[in-house]
Scaffold this motif. Structure first.
Motif, PDB file in Angstrom:
ATOM      1  N   GLU A   1      -2.483   5.145   4.188  1.00 24.48           N
ATOM      2  CA  GLU A   1      -3.542   4.208   3.809  1.00 24.48           C
ATOM      3  C   GLU A   1      -3.347   2.843   4.488  1.00 24.48           C
ATOM      4  N   ARG A   2      -2.102   2.420   4.523  1.00 24.81           N
ATOM      5  CA  ARG A   2      -1.784   1.128   5.135  1.00 24.81           C
ATOM      6  C   ARG A   2      -2.196   1.122   6.614  1.00 24.81           C
TER       7      ARG A   2
ATOM      8  N   LEU B   1       0.826  -1.213   0.000  1.00 25.66           N
ATOM      9  CA  LEU B   1       0.000   0.000   0.000  1.00 25.66           C
ATOM     10  C   LEU B   1       0.861   1.264   0.000  1.00 25.66           C
ATOM     11  N   ASN B   2       2.121   1.144   0.484  1.00 27.34           N
ATOM     12  CA  ASN B   2       3.013   2.311   0.497  1.00 27.34           C
ATOM     13  C   ASN B   2       3.439   2.724  -0.907  1.00 27.34           C
TER      14      ASN B   2
ATOM     15  N   ILE C   1       3.486   8.697   4.297  1.00 25.98           N
ATOM     16  CA  ILE C   1       3.419   7.938   3.043  1.00 25.98           C
ATOM     17  C   ILE C   1       2.651   6.623   3.234  1.00 25.98           C
ATOM     18  N   ASP C   2       2.651   6.106   4.470  1.00 20.44           N
ATOM     19  CA  ASP C   2       1.956   4.842   4.725  1.00 20.44           C
ATOM     20  C   ASP C   2       0.586   5.053   5.374  1.00 20.44           C
TER      21      ASP C   2
END
Lengths: 222, 473
Positions: free
Chosen positions: B459-460, A133-134, B456-457
């Protein structure tokens, strides 16, 4: 390598392919409609009597061709849409470029494990984790496509030598993994192979790819 | 003696087989005899006596031929490939630092045909350095993080500069072509890392220039490596770097934290032990005075200050590559130097990733055969499978508990330090999630996203929060 040689020798059609689908694809729990194709890394060397020589420019050209052709085959045969690749978006953003680079490396690390027991893809054993996802690929993407390949072109001297004493023919072997864009599971693995000059055999490449994706379920038109 | 044997065998074979086949058999015989006889080893051992004078820094008599120009072209393409594939570190201050150290070693006013010096760091956690014949010198982040001071970095660069100045790549290439020394590049990679898992850099180099890969990564011939070591010492002294740091850096490289230095034909040319011996002997013969500037260049703190950001980036790369033991070792050094929030976070991350593994390999695990077995296992098992297997053992469980506890303490220390790094909340979240503490994990993830809204992460982490909450309900 030996297995590949035997396989190539036994295959009358000069093309062999193996493909393995994750159970979720087989059971249609997951459908691949839209994909993002990451930059392909296909490497060819020129095998001469003096040993292997690099073919950097030809490898780059072939990588781009394979990438385009994978998208075409997926679209024409399976109606899978290819979303814009991340390559363009990484141009001015080093962080995104590094993200893609690190993910490509991660796939390179996983690849030997897949190769050791390709059939385990059918058991859903391989995953790249939710770090996928990143990559921040386009929102609607269902999967990310990784393409690797290695090939060999023979010089005329080496071709003559091969005729006299035998040896591996010119070939191209691709390794394609389709990974779930949400949880990193390896949904499909296929490794089309064909014999012939990898830099010029365009039709053989297309045919090998078409066979390589044969088992992937077609997306029904909506 | 060897030559006589081959000629005799050749005549005998010509009576038995067609000429072409005879040539092939003779070539194979020659290859086997040259590389299996103890001759070169004995020769190199004899050469460990002090060398009075090393050759001049530049190979003046060198004339470019078509074969050399082809190698040069491949080197230029390799530069482009490394840049394009995101393998060159985009840290201008780090690259400027490397440039300063590199330029200080090059003799003043030196102009070399078809060489344009460039010094850059590579995003690769495996300790490595290489120079291309066009003057591009690359040092991996793994090596930058491993060395103790600027002088050790200079030792590595000086060695690589000699390969360029003395035109070793071209010399080696010509010699190999004459010797008919061919090899399968992919087998060579397999030999380098028996696990089959090789770094992105090695893959890239192999692709573009198989020959350069073999020479620059596996090493040149014994004589050329020895020349680079000894000339490197001369260059270090001229630039006022303490030359004994060349020996210290060899000792550092001999430290096998990951159990991956398998002694093989190509990476044992010459062995580190042998290099340490002849370097010490050469230094003893020279008996140079230590200047004040040399002492300054040996300062550890100054080096760490300059390279701190590179070291942090390397820790991320080491964890990504599954080099967990190296990550713990290197992060601990960083914390010992400066225990700020970010460095504490990296040490915590390293311990969390280390999981059920022991922080150090035992002597038994460091034997050649054990390392080969481990490499084979690495090729088969995923990281998760390895962890599951270790967790089934008492020692693995014990390690896991201890490391998770250490990680938690370090994350807490990172959050209590000045300017706390928000990522420590994410680390705690992941730790709690693995421990089955869903509510705590979700709370830490939420704190992380609140403090780093544009992470940057994002969504994760959001997906993880949703999944945890669904599970709790």
């Amino acid at each position: 390598m030996f297995a590949l040689l035997v396989l190539l020798t036994l295959s009358g059609s000069h093309q062999v392919h193996a493909q393995f689908l994750h159970p979720k694809i087989k059971s249609k729990e997951t459908t691949i409609r839209r994909v993002v194709v990451l930059p392909a890394k296909v490497n060819v060397v020129r095998d001469s009597m003096k040993g292997p020589e690099g073919m950097a420019a030809e490898s780059d050209e072939l990588s781009a061709r394979v990438e385009t052709m994978v998208a075409e085959v997926l679209s024409k045969q399976k109606h899978v849409t290819t979303l814009s690749t991340t390559a363009a978006s990484t141009e001015g953003d080093p962080q995104q470029k590094f993200n893609v680079a690190d993910f490509q490396t991660k796939f390179d690390d996983l690849l030997p494990k897949i190769m050791k027991k390709r059939s385990d893809v059918k058991k859903g054993r391989f995953s790249m984790g939710d770090e996928v996802l990143n990559l921040n690929v386009e929102k609607g993407a269902d999967a990310v496509v990784f393409i690797r390949g290695e090939g060999k072109k023979l010089t005329s001297g080496k071709t003559a030598f091969k005729l006299l004493v035998g040896g591996t023919p010119a070939y191209l072997r691709l390794q394609i993994g389709i990974v779930d864009a949400r949880n990193g599971e390896v949904l499909l693995y296929t490794d089309p192979v064909f014999t012939g000059d990898p830099t010029t055999a365009v039709d053989r490449l297309r045919k090998a790819l078409e066979k390589g994706f044969k088992k992937l379920p077609e997306v029904k038109a909506q | 003696m060897t030559k006589v044997t081959i000629v005799g065998a050749s005549l005998a074979l010509e009576n038995m087989f067609p000429r072409k086949l005879t040539n092939l058999i003779v070539a194979a015989l020659y290859f086997c005899i040259v590389f299996s006889s103890p001759g070169p080893v004995a020769l190199a051992q004899k050469k460990t006596a002090p060398v009075e004078a090393t050759p001049p820094p530049v190979r003046e008599e060198f004339k470019f031929g078509q074969v050399d120009l082809e190698v040069l072209e491949q080197a230029d393409l390799l530069d482009l490939r490394l840049e394009r594939d995101g393998l060159v570190l985009a840290d201008e201050s780090a690259n400027a630092y490397l440039r300063r150290v590199g330029q200080s070693l090059i003799p003043r006013g030196l102009e070399l045909e078809r060489v344009s010096w460039r010094f850059r760091a590579l995003r690769d956690p495996q300790p490595n350095a290489f120079a291309l014949p066009n003057g591009s010198v690359y040092v991996s982040t793994g090596l930058i993080t491993l060395v103790d001071n600027e002088s050790q970095l200079a030792a590595i660069i000086a060695h690589e500069l000699t390969h360029v100045m003395r035109r070793h790549t071209y010399v080696h290439n010509r010699s190999n072509r004459k010797k008919f020394l061919t090899m399968n590049v992919m087998s060579a990679i397999g030999a380098y890392a028996p696990g089959g898992v090789v770094g992105a850099v090695i893959t890239a180099v192999t692709t573009v220039a198989p020959f350069i890969m073999i020479a620059t990564i596996y090493g040149y011939s014994r004589d050329l490596e020895r020349e680079a070591d000894l000339k490197g010492i001369d260059m270090m002294i001229s630039a006022e770097y303490p030359p004994e740091e060349m020996v210290n850096v060899m000792k550092l490289l001999d430290k096998d934290i990951e159990g991956e230095n398998v002694r093989l034909f190509y990476n044992d040319h010459p062995s580190l032990d042998e290099r340490i011996k002849y370097l010490s002997s050469y230094l003893g013969a020279r008996a140079d005075k230590v200047t004040h500037q040399m002492e300054l260049n040996r300062e550890r703190a100054a080096y760490f200050r300059n390279m701190e950001s590179v070291m942090r980036q390397d820790l991320q790369l080491a964890i990504n590559a599954g080099r967990f033991r190296s990550a713990v070792y290197l992060a601990q050094r960083l914390v010992d130097f400066h225990d700020d929030s970010e460095n504490l976070f990296w040490l915590a991350e390293s311990y969390r990733a280390l999981g059920p593994r022991a922080p150090q390999l035992t002597e038994k695990e460091l034997t050649n055969s054990a390392k080969k077995d481990a490499a084979k296992k690495r090729e088969k098992r995923t990281v998760e499978e390895e962890e599951r297997e270790l967790l089934a053992t008492a020692a693995g469980k014990d390690n896991w508990q201890r490391h998770q506890q250490m990680a938690e303490e370090l994350y807490r220390r990172a959050l209590n330090a000045e300017n706390p790094a928000p990522v420590a909340h994410r680390g705690l979240g992941m730790l709690y999630e693995k421990l089955g503490r869903g509510t705590d994990a979700a709370a830490e993830y939420e704190k992380y996203l609140e403090l780093s809204p544009s992470a940057i992460d994002r969504e994760r982490i959001q997906r993880r929060i949703v999944a945890l909450k669904e599970k709790l309900n």
